[in-house]
Write a protein that holds these residues in place. Structure first.
Motif, PDB file in Angstrom:
ATOM      1  N   ARG A 252       0.890  -1.340   0.128  1.00 45.38           N
ATOM      2  CA  ARG A 252      -0.040  -0.001  -0.104  1.00 45.38           C
ATOM      3  C   ARG A 252       0.943   1.169  -0.038  1.00 45.38           C
ATOM      4  O   ARG A 252       0.492   2.219   0.698  1.00 45.38           O
ATOM      5  N   ARG A 255      -0.840   4.707   0.090  1.00 47.47           N
ATOM      6  CA  ARG A 255      -1.068   5.558   0.992  1.00 47.47           C
ATOM      7  C   ARG A 255      -0.001   6.732   1.245  1.00 47.47           C
ATOM      8  O   ARG A 255      -0.177   7.884   1.733  1.00 47.47           O
ATOM      9  N   ILE A 370      -6.648   2.317   9.565  1.00 50.36           N
ATOM     10  CA  ILE A 370      -7.063   1.858   8.271  1.00 50.36           C
ATOM     11  C   ILE A 370      -8.324   1.097   8.132  1.00 50.36           C
ATOM     12  O   ILE A 370      -9.085   0.807   7.049  1.00 50.36           O
ATOM     13  N   ASP A 374      -9.069   4.675   5.009  1.00 52.99           N
ATOM     14  CA  ASP A 374      -8.276   3.847   4.114  1.00 52.99           C
ATOM     15  C   ASP A 374      -7.025   4.738   3.612  1.00 52.99           C
ATOM     16  O   ASP A 374      -5.808   4.096   3.658  1.00 52.99           O
TER      17      ASP A 374
END
Length: 836
Positions: A252, A255, A370, A374
């Motif tokens: 991820r 992010r 999260i 998100d």
């Protein structure tokens, strides 16, 4: 030179798994091991590296990248086979791998034989990425360990397990297609945290030898290169968020891009392989352009431990303002980047992934929830900005996290060094075990007395210092001393408080290392010393001479006080000397029992009786160590048919601080507790010691408690445990024929009366030894006066409760008195432990 074989199931050139392997392997490399590392390209199928040659992988120069010989030629073993078996695992179907497993096991054993492997480290072997290979490892470990008579030579550590790493990929609990973890005499398992250990035992409840071994935080070994920013085109003054990771969707990294978009003047530096998942890299570049975020994809950096010519993760950490770990919820276990940030003194940020609070509870950092958000929120971005720009807040966070991280690192290092200790020197034939707790004021003097032994080669002995949770500079002083000592000094730790636990840990450490020595006919000795006592310069050579001559299992030293310390205290000195004179008499007859201040035991005898046993007692509602582990150990050894020898020329000077600081308790016979509770307490108060002499009444009371404690333990107990002593000429000469015969008869009567097989257990020998003392006290004291001097005098008065007991029922009421478990009167009467 022995070899360490490491195998990672990660199939990645540089990952958290490999970094942790390098940290553990470094300590073994320092001990002289050649380190070989199999990156697992031939194990894991989904990384696209099956049978790929090593090319540009970066590891420290003390590591040789290696793999199992001939593995590419095993019929039917390829990436398709591994992928098919993993699919079976997902469906909870056990795949047929026997033929391939057997061929793999043979190849592994041949490779280890060729490399002369003595230690194996398995990283992530339980994760069922390759069922055939995991089964083959278990088979190879069993065969190789048996063939080479190895103990627990395998460190098996799982960073990820089925329930914490892509759980849908590995079937359902209890994972019927996963090779079960086996109770092997050659494997020590490690879990990274309490939750992993709990879940592992839930899956494998029969599993033994499973300890906690968290990832360690290695401190920087060199400063970051100053040309790092310029090389990567980063302008001076730019704030840097560092992300070192695999570039795959599960990490991820998107992010981080959204976060940096909220932080003007900030650059994201991503260290990772851009070719592992080209589609993900392309997607991230497009997002960065869309968000107008400055990002540097710096490629794979060398590991933190590397000092090679290329840039390393350490260089990135040296220039980073914050380290990011905004990962997926259910993909991570420990989070290596967080640990590296803590070690480097850099703040970190993280997502609250599933195990975050299990692993990093107590650490300080902005954490993104999260499950609720998100992507980074404005509030989260504000916290990150403050951490990067507020110097005071930044320093507070770094100091707090570094303190917690240091404790974790030291605990993990101690565990590995204890379970996998360094090899023993080829000439070493004895280990001196020294338990310590807050002995900074004495430790250098004690170590010097152990080092400066006469007529013994420094290469033939070693010192094992066991730190028992010291809060002062004891360990630091010891390590500095070890740096210049010709006698090798090992520093290990024992977390359970108590001198018995520390002594046992040191003995086990030395015994385990000595088992690999193949010296037929050469005896190996474990020697106990005390951190507040000094040994004479011929302590060791005289002790060994007696034990070698008599082939004794235990050697007991002589103890003395320095007369200069008692100048002006003649009454106290007289009481002490009378006790020690009696001791010399009985120890010459019976060999005596060991005292932690100085004794030796032959290793095979030590192991024959199961080593030192720790007893526990209740004190104020809490379990505490029983103090007399040394004494009880000697009783076990003697009761098992081994001989104990007294070495009067092997001398130890006792530290008088117990007499000085606890003189009131010495006088009243409570120096070691009361009511049957025998425990050690700290007798190092800040107040100055009492150095005045005793009054006549105090001296008499102190002497009576001392001799009451001494006589049952040192005159009665030896013949109770070993009645055959009463047939020896020297013992008959001491007791006289008539008394020796009556003692033998009475011991047999008590044994028959109580229906005991032997008197070895602690509560089996105390009562009968007390009874024999009370019944034979007048005659025993007469023999002590004859042997040690008339000033030994007569038995102390009996307790008042015997005043009304008829003479013809005296022995009957002695029994009731000594067996009274409710009040502990007999324990208190006999002083509850040695006084002088």
């Amino acid at each position: 030179m022995p070899a360490l074989w490491g195998v990672s199931f990660d199939a990645t050139a540089m990952s958290g798994v490999v970094v942790e392997f390098l940290k553990s392997a470094r300590s073994f490399a320092d001990q002289g091991y050649r380190v070989h590392l199999d990156l697992g390209y031939d194990i894991k199928a989904d990384k696209g590296r099956f049978f790929q040659d090593y090319r540009h992988e970066r590891v420290p120069d003390w590591v040789e990248l290696d793999r199992v010989d001939g593995i590419a030629h095993i019929a039917g073993y390829d990436s398709e086979f591994v992928a098919a078996t993993l699919e079976s695992v997902r469906r909870d179907e056990v795949p047929d791998t026997d033929r391939v497993t057997e061929a793999l096991a043979d190849a592994i054993v041949r490779t280890w034989e060729d490399r002369e492997v003595a230690l194996v480290m398995v990283e992530n072997g339980t994760l069922p990425e390759n069922v055939a290979y995991t089964k083959a490892l278990y088979r190879a470990i069993a065969r190789y360990g048996a063939a080479h008579d190895l103990g627990r030579y395998v460190l098996w550590r799982d960073h990820d397990l089925m329930w914490q790493s892509e759980p849908a990929k590995y079937g359902s609990f209890p994972y019927p297609a996963t090779p079960p973890m086996v109770n092997s005499p050659h494997i020590h398992y490690f879990a990274l945290h309490d939750e992993a250990r709990r879940r592992t035992l839930e899956w494998m409840p029969q599993l033994r030898n499973l300890d906690l071994l968290p990832n360690t935080f290695t401190e920087p070994d060199r400063p970051g290169r100053p040309d790092f920013l310029q090389h990567h085109g980063i302008a001076p003054g730019t704030k840097i968020i560092a992300r070192f990771t695999r570039i795959i969707p599960q990490k991820r990294i998107d992010r981080d891009l959204h976060l940096v978009a909220r932080l003007p003047g900030t650059c994201l530096f991503v260290a990772g392989d851009t070719e592992e998942d080209p589609a993900e890299t392309r997607k991230l570049r497009e997002l960065a352009e869309e968000l107008r975020v400055p990002v540097v994809f710096g490629g794979v950096l060398e590991p933190c431990e590397s000092a090679g010519p290329g840039f390393s993760v350490r260089d990135l950490l040296a220039h980073a303002d914050v380290v990011s770990f905004l990962t997926s919820y259910d993909y991570e276990s420990f989070g290596n980047p967080v640990g590296e940030a803590i070690a480097a003194g850099v703040p970190y940020i993280a997502s609250r992934y599933a195990l975050y609070d299990t692993v990093y509870a107590g650490y300080e950092a902005p954490v993104l929830d999260i499950l609720e958000h998100d992507l980074p929120t404005p509030e989260f971005a504000r916290q990150v900005h403050e951490l990067m720009t507020n110097a005071e807040r930044r320093a507070e966070v770094v100091a707090h996290n570094s303190k917690l991280g240091t404790h974790t690192r030291e605990a993990a290092t101690d565990l590995v060094s204890t379970l996998f200790p360094p090899a023993m020197g080829p000439q070493v034939r004895l280990s001196v075990v020294l338990p310590v707790f807050d002995e900074a004021a004495n430790i250098e003097t004690v170590l010097r007395s152990l080092r400066d032994q006469e007529d013994i080669d420094p290469a033939t002995y070693e010192i094992v210092l066991v730190d028992n949770n010291s809060t002062d500079d004891t360990v630091e002083i010891a390590r500095r001393f070890a740096g210049t000592s010709p006698v090798e000094i090992h520093v290990i730790s024992e977390r359970e408080q108590g001198v018995a636990c520390a002594r046992s840990a040191g003995m086990e450490f030395a015994a385990r290392r000595s088992r690999n020595r193949k010296d037929p006919g050469v005896r190996f000795y474990l020697v106990s010393a005390d951190a507040d006592c000094r040994v004479d310069r011929r302590w060791l050579v005289e002790l060994l001479a007696v034990m070698d001559k008599d082939k004794a299992a235990i050697g007991v030293c002589d103890y003395y006080y320095n007369a200069e310390h008692f100048v002006g205290r003649p009454r106290l000195w007289d009481a002490i000397q009378r006790t020690l004179r009696c001791r010399a008499v009985t120890f010459s007859l019976f060999g005596g029992f060991p005292d932690g201040k100085g004794f030796a035991v032959e290793r095979e005898a030590y192991e024959d009786v199961g080593g030192i046993e720790i007893f526990y007692q209740l004190q104020h509602g809490k379990f505490v160590n029983h103090l007399s582990d040394d004494w009880d150990f000697g009783i076990k050894v003697a009761g098992s048919g081994h001989d104990i020898a007294y070495a009067p020329k092997s001398r130890v000077e006792i530290n008088p601080r117990r007499v000085d600081h606890a003189i009131d308790e010495v006088i009243s016979g409570r120096a070691y507790g009361s009511d049957g509770i025998i425990v050690m307490r700290d007798i190092r108060p800040e107040a100055p010691p009492k150095t005045t002499d005793l009054t006549e009444a105090e001296a008499l009371q102190a002497w009576e408690f001392s001799i009451k404690d001494f006589t049952p333990k040192n005159t009665v107990l030896p013949v109770l445990l070993t009645p055959s002593f009463l047939d020896e000429d020297a013992v008959i000469a001491f007791f006289g024929e008539e008394l020796a015969a009556r003692l033998a008869t009475r011991i047999a009567e008590i044994k028959a009366e109580t229906s005991v097989v032997d008197f070895l257990p602690i509560h089996s020998y105390k009562t009968p030894s007390y009874r024999l003392y009370l019944e034979f006290r007048d005659e025993i004291f007469a023999r002590l006066r004859a042997a040690a001097g008339e000033d030994i005098g007569y038995p102390p008065p009996l307790p008042e409760c015997f005043d009304a007991v008829p003479e013809d029922r005296f022995a009957e009421f002695v029994k009731y008195y000594c067996e009274d478990r409710e009040s502990g009167e007999a324990h208190n009467y006999f002083g509850n432990g040695g006084v002088f």
